[in-house]
Structures are given as C-alpha cells and as structure tokens.
Design an enzyme around this catalytic site. Sequence first.
Site, PDB file in Angstrom:
ATOM      1  N   TRP A  92       0.474  -0.700  -0.149  1.00 49.82           N
ATOM      2  CA  TRP A  92       0.284   0.106   0.249  1.00 49.82           C
ATOM      3  C   TRP A  92       0.687   1.534   0.298  1.00 49.82           C
ATOM      4  CZ3 TRP A  92      -4.869   1.091  -1.392  1.00 49.82           C
ATOM      5  CH2 TRP A  92      -5.363   2.678  -1.039  1.00 49.82           C
ATOM      6  N   ASP A 195       4.189   3.894 -18.801  1.00 48.14           N
ATOM      7  CA  ASP A 195       2.589   4.048 -19.526  1.00 48.14           C
ATOM      8  C   ASP A 195       2.816   5.241 -18.266  1.00 48.14           C
ATOM      9  OD1 ASP A 195       0.421   4.395 -19.665  1.00 48.14           O
ATOM     10  OD2 ASP A 195      -0.079   2.686 -19.316  1.00 48.14           O
TER      11      ASP A 195
END
Length: 291
Positions: A92, A195
Amino acid sequence: MTSIADRVTELTGREAGAAVALGARQEWELHRVRLGDGASVFVKAVADRLPDGRLDGLFRAEALGLDWLGRSFGSPVPDVLGWDARTLVLSWVEERPPSGPAARRFGHQLAAMHLSGADSFGASWQGFIGPLPLDNTPARSWPRFYAEQRLAPYLRIAADRGALTPADVRTVERVMDSVEDLAGDPEPPARIHGDLWSGNVLWQDQGAVVVDPAAHGGHRETDLAMLALFGLPFFDQVRDAYNEAAPLAAGWRARVPLHQLHPLLVHVCLFGAAYRTTTLEAARAALRAAG
C-alpha cells in the site's frame, strides 16, 4: 467464487480481512485489504464478469515490470507481494500532496531508474499498456523499435476501428518512415516505466512512487514526454532535477511530440476519435522538427 480477501491470503500467505472497493479502471477492479497484522495492501483484480483468458499475461507483465524497475537504484515502485492470472497484490502507498521538494526528488529518482539501463529495447516478457498487448520483442535500434512496435500496431487498431481516416494514417506513417531522422543521436536502452502519465505518479513526502507500468527498455525521453502530456503537478521541477542528474541530449524539446505519439495512439484505440486531433497535431509537430 473466491473472495478478494481469500485471494490475498492465498497469494501472500498472510491472513487478510475484508476488502474495501476503490472503484474500477479499464477492465479491472481496485481494492484495499487490511491484513491481520494491521498493514494494508493494494489489490487489482480482473473483473469477475470477464471470462478466464480475457487478459492473460496482464498481471504477469505488471509484476515482472515492477520487479525489474525495483532493481534500479532508489527505485520508486511498490513491492509486489503476490500475483496470479486474475489478481495482483502490491504494498500500500499512502499518498501525500505534491510539492516542489518532492518533485525535485522524483526527478532524481527517475533519472537513477533510467540510468540503470536495459539489455535491449523491449523486454524479456510480453507486455501490456492498459488492456492492450504491447510487443516487447527485444530490438537493438530504438527508431525501428518505436516505429514498428510502438506506433504501427496501434495505428492499425485505430484505423480498423474507424477512429482515424486513411489520410490520418498516412500522416502517422510519414513519421514512421522518417523516424531515424527524428530520433536524435542514439542513446543506450533506458529502464523506463513506459506508461508514465500523471495518474500513475503517487506523491510522497520525499519523491514519488510510480505504478501501473508498461516497463521495458526504451528511450528515456519517452517517460518525460508522457509526464508532460497530461499535466503533472510541478512538472518543471521534475524535469529540471532530472536534467541535473542525467542531462538530456540536445534537441530533446523538439522530440517531445514524437515520444507523445505512442501514448496518444493508444488513447485513440481505447477512447476513440476524441484523441484524433491531438494525435495528428503531435505527428505534424514531430515532422516539423525535422525541418
């Protein structure tokens, strides 16, 4: 049907609690899952409505790409905690507001990642950009790699879907035909994200973490051009700090449209003719740079 928590337990070997849905992107769903030890993980899962095999290889490509980027010095990527064909579990990342100091640190991080290098242009795994396959067949020449493996496939898809006209296709093909003249001096393969739009940058107090890569050996100007394309906060500070750590080659500003052409074609494939005008403007700007 196996729950998200059960999938996380199976893939990580750690007890997982209930999943909190965070919405969806493209064809996968996003979740935050709290583990038994109190830590949280981020989960991407192929939507249950999609049949098995619909996105075969997507999470493998992302996991391998993150691992590869993570082996660079000071790499700004999350840890891969587990994956299979339908699920990816990552550490996370608690986001913070962007700031000038964080932007400068991110510029240095990005330069270090690029300078870690690659064995060739492309990668040893077949990739994805969003839900679209990405041809990572290794190549020695960046201009031909870019024309044949980054522009041509998406130009065909866009044309087949009616989002670009035959005249539009010819404009982009002129860029492909001239790519050796447009590419600037040769550079070695860089270890790039592939990307890197602003939504894939998660800000930290000290720098940033980048996610959702289409990682491969590429041209380092590609990541910077994409950061500029969709408006990264404090982009000028990121670019200037990058340029201090790894000076960009002469003429890099004129090559920005060339490097933006690939992500724009991908957007035409995914979202249709709404990106047609911007794509053609980039193609024409790339051609003008050649004089």
